[in-house]
Design a protein around this motif. Structure first.
Motif, mmCIF file in Angstrom:
data_model
loop_
_atom_site.group_PDB
_atom_site.id
_atom_site.type_symbol
_atom_site.label_atom_id
_atom_site.label_comp_id
_atom_site.label_asym_id
_atom_site.label_seq_id
_atom_site.Cartn_x
_atom_site.Cartn_y
_atom_site.Cartn_z
ATOM 1 N N THR A 75 -5.241 4.226 4.273
ATOM 2 C CA THR A 75 -3.887 3.374 3.991
ATOM 3 C C THR A 75 -3.138 3.070 5.232
ATOM 4 O O THR A 75 -2.615 1.815 5.416
ATOM 5 C CB THR A 75 -2.930 3.642 2.918
ATOM 6 N N LYS A 128 -0.468 -2.040 -7.454
ATOM 7 C CA LYS A 128 -0.287 -2.746 -6.449
ATOM 8 C C LYS A 128 0.621 -4.308 -6.805
ATOM 9 O O LYS A 128 -0.016 -5.471 -6.797
ATOM 10 C CB LYS A 128 -1.343 -3.369 -5.620
ATOM 11 N N GLN A 133 -8.923 -3.063 1.301
ATOM 12 C CA GLN A 133 -8.095 -2.443 2.294
ATOM 13 C C GLN A 133 -8.727 -1.118 2.795
ATOM 14 O O GLN A 133 -8.799 -1.000 3.986
ATOM 15 C CB GLN A 133 -7.133 -1.780 1.485
ATOM 16 N N ASN A 134 -9.910 -0.530 2.030
ATOM 17 C CA ASN A 134 -10.841 0.396 2.525
ATOM 18 C C ASN A 134 -11.529 0.154 3.626
ATOM 19 O O ASN A 134 -11.798 0.718 4.703
ATOM 20 C CB ASN A 134 -11.435 1.182 1.245
ATOM 21 N N SER A 165 -7.697 -3.250 -3.099
ATOM 22 C CA SER A 165 -8.068 -1.844 -2.567
ATOM 23 C C SER A 165 -9.507 -1.856 -1.806
ATOM 24 O O SER A 165 -9.357 -0.941 -0.640
ATOM 25 C CB SER A 165 -8.090 -0.999 -3.936
ATOM 26 N N TRP A 166 -10.257 -2.253 -2.467
ATOM 27 C CA TRP A 166 -11.675 -2.109 -1.677
ATOM 28 C C TRP A 166 -11.615 -2.877 -0.381
ATOM 29 O O TRP A 166 -12.085 -2.211 0.828
ATOM 30 C CB TRP A 166 -12.804 -2.970 -2.604
ATOM 31 N N GLY A 169 0.739 -1.135 -0.078
ATOM 32 C CA GLY A 169 -0.095 -0.125 -0.058
ATOM 33 C C GLY A 169 0.756 1.212 -0.054
ATOM 34 O O GLY A 169 0.292 2.177 -0.479
ATOM 35 N N GLN A 199 -7.657 -4.437 -7.755
ATOM 36 C CA GLN A 199 -8.731 -3.601 -7.444
ATOM 37 C C GLN A 199 -9.550 -4.132 -6.182
ATOM 38 O O GLN A 199 -9.995 -3.210 -5.351
ATOM 39 C CB GLN A 199 -9.573 -3.717 -8.503
ATOM 40 N N LYS A 248 1.131 3.165 -3.515
ATOM 41 C CA LYS A 248 -0.122 4.146 -3.675
ATOM 42 C C LYS A 248 -0.018 5.428 -2.997
ATOM 43 O O LYS A 248 -0.350 6.468 -3.305
ATOM 44 C CB LYS A 248 -1.261 3.181 -3.633
ATOM 45 N N SER A 269 -15.820 3.355 -4.677
ATOM 46 C CA SER A 269 -14.930 3.393 -3.621
ATOM 47 C C SER A 269 -15.830 4.193 -2.443
ATOM 48 O O SER A 269 -15.209 4.277 -1.188
ATOM 49 C CB SER A 269 -13.994 4.577 -4.095
#
Length: 474
Positions: free
Chosen positions: A177, A238, A336-337, A333-334, A2, A330, A5, A408
């Motif tokens: 992050t 990533k 991770q959020n 990322s989701w 992470g 992708q 990014k 997002s």
């Protein structure tokens, strides 16, 4: 995975400041949590505290939310395995290797808690050694010990657009992050119910969090920002090949540096997944014991491991992992959020529980019984509650600009209405009441040292005290 990014979207200064801010909030959170866990060391820890010191509906919603957080974290680590394996050209599908790791994690967590501890010890040791090597290597690279024999200094902070990149949106986006990276620190206390002499060991671990934050997070992030330009191609992708850690090793001329750091990332992924599954199963056990889930979910095997909880938690992780076929980067990322926001909501809950816990101790005249005191009280818990609430609201700034990103937005904010909705529904159905300070249960599960432990504590001489001071420092 992470940090690349974060550097590309926020710049070196944003990344450093955000990690410091979140690090401070985590440290304050851990002091509050350590105070409660040393006094009442139980499985479920702060989730149970939320129900006991605030409202049963609050504890119900928080525990389910954090259990889901751990299940999703396990899934995120399985997805990360695919990303890491992409560095090498292997003959078998990467998803098949992830499934093998999934099976191994389930086996480790079903056998015995000792297996979990042994695996975590050796994997964590490898991570510690690697980070220390990275820090010394990063300093050398910055001072000119790189393939170009060029002194870098702070020139990457003076690039056009640096040190802050992307304005307020870029700055705010780094918070989630950082929260994802720090996540799991608070679950140290979940192990309190299975820890020997928790009145001594929990405070010892909590105090060491400060040095861990300083060494493993802040210094590493500082060196990444100094050595790696935010304009590096594909930095936001990533992949292990563009991880700032890999890039620094390669800058030092270590041709095998990429493969080495990739292997370490792989062990870190396994370690993180192992820990997330362990914590998630203990939370499901807590849900069952507290009547917030069916009783069979808390069933133990002959080694006192909640094996049904292991299977159920790992099954949810496997379902979330299945979404990686949409695109591992992708989906990661989701996830991770989702995990980052869930961590922040948990820190807020810990702060609220700490405030109420101290109010109960004061009302019942038991403050003097604390084996470990949060020296930042009463300001520390309030800083956590207000600070983390602010982060939850502003970190999704980037999903509104330059154009609205619905997916997002959901990953940033879906957990807020879900958490509130679960708490409200449970409260209406079961008619739970806010716990008053003088009615708070401050007797059940309170840890009392055995006579032998008290004798050993009293017998500690100057050598033992010296060791204690050294342990606190290091």
């Amino acid at each position: 995975l992470g940090t690349g990014k974060s550097l590309a979207t926020g710049g070196p200064a944003s990344m450093l400041i955000c990690y410091i801010i979140v690090g401070i909030l985590v440290f304050l959170t851990m002091l509050s949590l350590g105070e409660m866990a040393a006094f009442i060391p139980i499985a479920g820890s702060f989730c149970t505290f939320a129900g006991r010191f605030v409202d049963d509906s609050f504890g119900f919603a928080l525990t389910w939310n954090y259990w889901f957080n751990d299940a999703v974290s396990t899934a995120a680590d399985l997805v990360a395995v695919q990303i890491v394996l992409g560095y090498w050209d292997i003959a078998i599908p990467v998803w098949a290797v992830s499934l093998i790791f999934w099976g191994a994690l389930v086996g480790f967590n079903i056998v015995t808690v000792r297996a979990y501890g042994e695996i975590e010890y050796w994997l964590s040791l490898l991570k510690v050694v690697t980070i220390i090597i990275f820090i010394f290597l990063g300093i050398a690279v910055n001072a000119g010990g790189n393939t170009q024999n060029h002194y870098i200094g702070t020139e990457n902070w003076r690039l056009p657009g640096a040190p802050f990149v992307g304005g307020i949106g870029g700055f705010a986006s780094v918070f989630v992050t950082a929260s994802f990276a720090y996540g799991g620190t608070e679950s140290i206390a979940i192990t309190a119910g299975e820890t020997a002499s928790p009145h001594k060991n929990i405070p010892r671990v909590i105090k060491n969090v400060f040095w861990r934050i300083l060494l493993f997070y802040v210094i590493s992030i500082l060196l990444i920002g100094l050595n790696v330009p935010y304009t590096t191609p594909n930095l936001a992708s990533k992949t292990s090949a563009t991880s700032p850690f890999t890039l620094v090793f390669e800058m030092a001329g270590a041709k095998a540096g990429g493969a080495f750091i990739n292997a370490v990332i792989m062990t870190s992924v396994i370690s993180a997944g192992n820990h997330a599954l362990f914590a998630g199963t203990r939370l499901m056990y807590t849900l069952a014991v507290n009547g917030h889930a069916p009783k069979f979910m808390g069933r133990l095997n002959r080694r006192k491991v909640p094996w049904i909880a292991v299977l159920l938690t790992s099954s949810i992780a496997l379902v979330c992992f299945g979404a990686s076929f949409l695109g591992a980067g992708q989906v990661w990322s989701w996830l991770q959020n989702l995990v980052g926001v869930s961590n922040q909501l948990s820190w807020i809950a810990i702060g609220i529980a700490s405030i109420r816990f101290r109010a109960g101790l004061k009302a019942q005249g038991k403050t003097h019984l604390l084996p470990f005191r949060n020296w930042t009280h009463p300001y520390g818990p309030w800083v956590v509650v207000i600070g983390c609430s602010f982060l939850v609201l502003v970190q999704g700034w980037s999903c509104f600009s330059p154009k609205f990103d619905g997916v997002s937005f959901v990953s940033y904010y879906i957990e807020i209405p879900v958490l509130l909705g679960m708490a409200i529904i449970w409260k209406l159905v079961h008619k739970t009441k806010f716990v008053k300070a003088h009615e708070m249960d401050l007797e059940t599960d309170v840890y009392t040292p055995e006579e032998g432990e008290m004798d050993r504590d009293a017998a500690v001489g100057w050598k033992g005290k010296t060791r204690a001071v050294l342990r606190w420092i290091f």
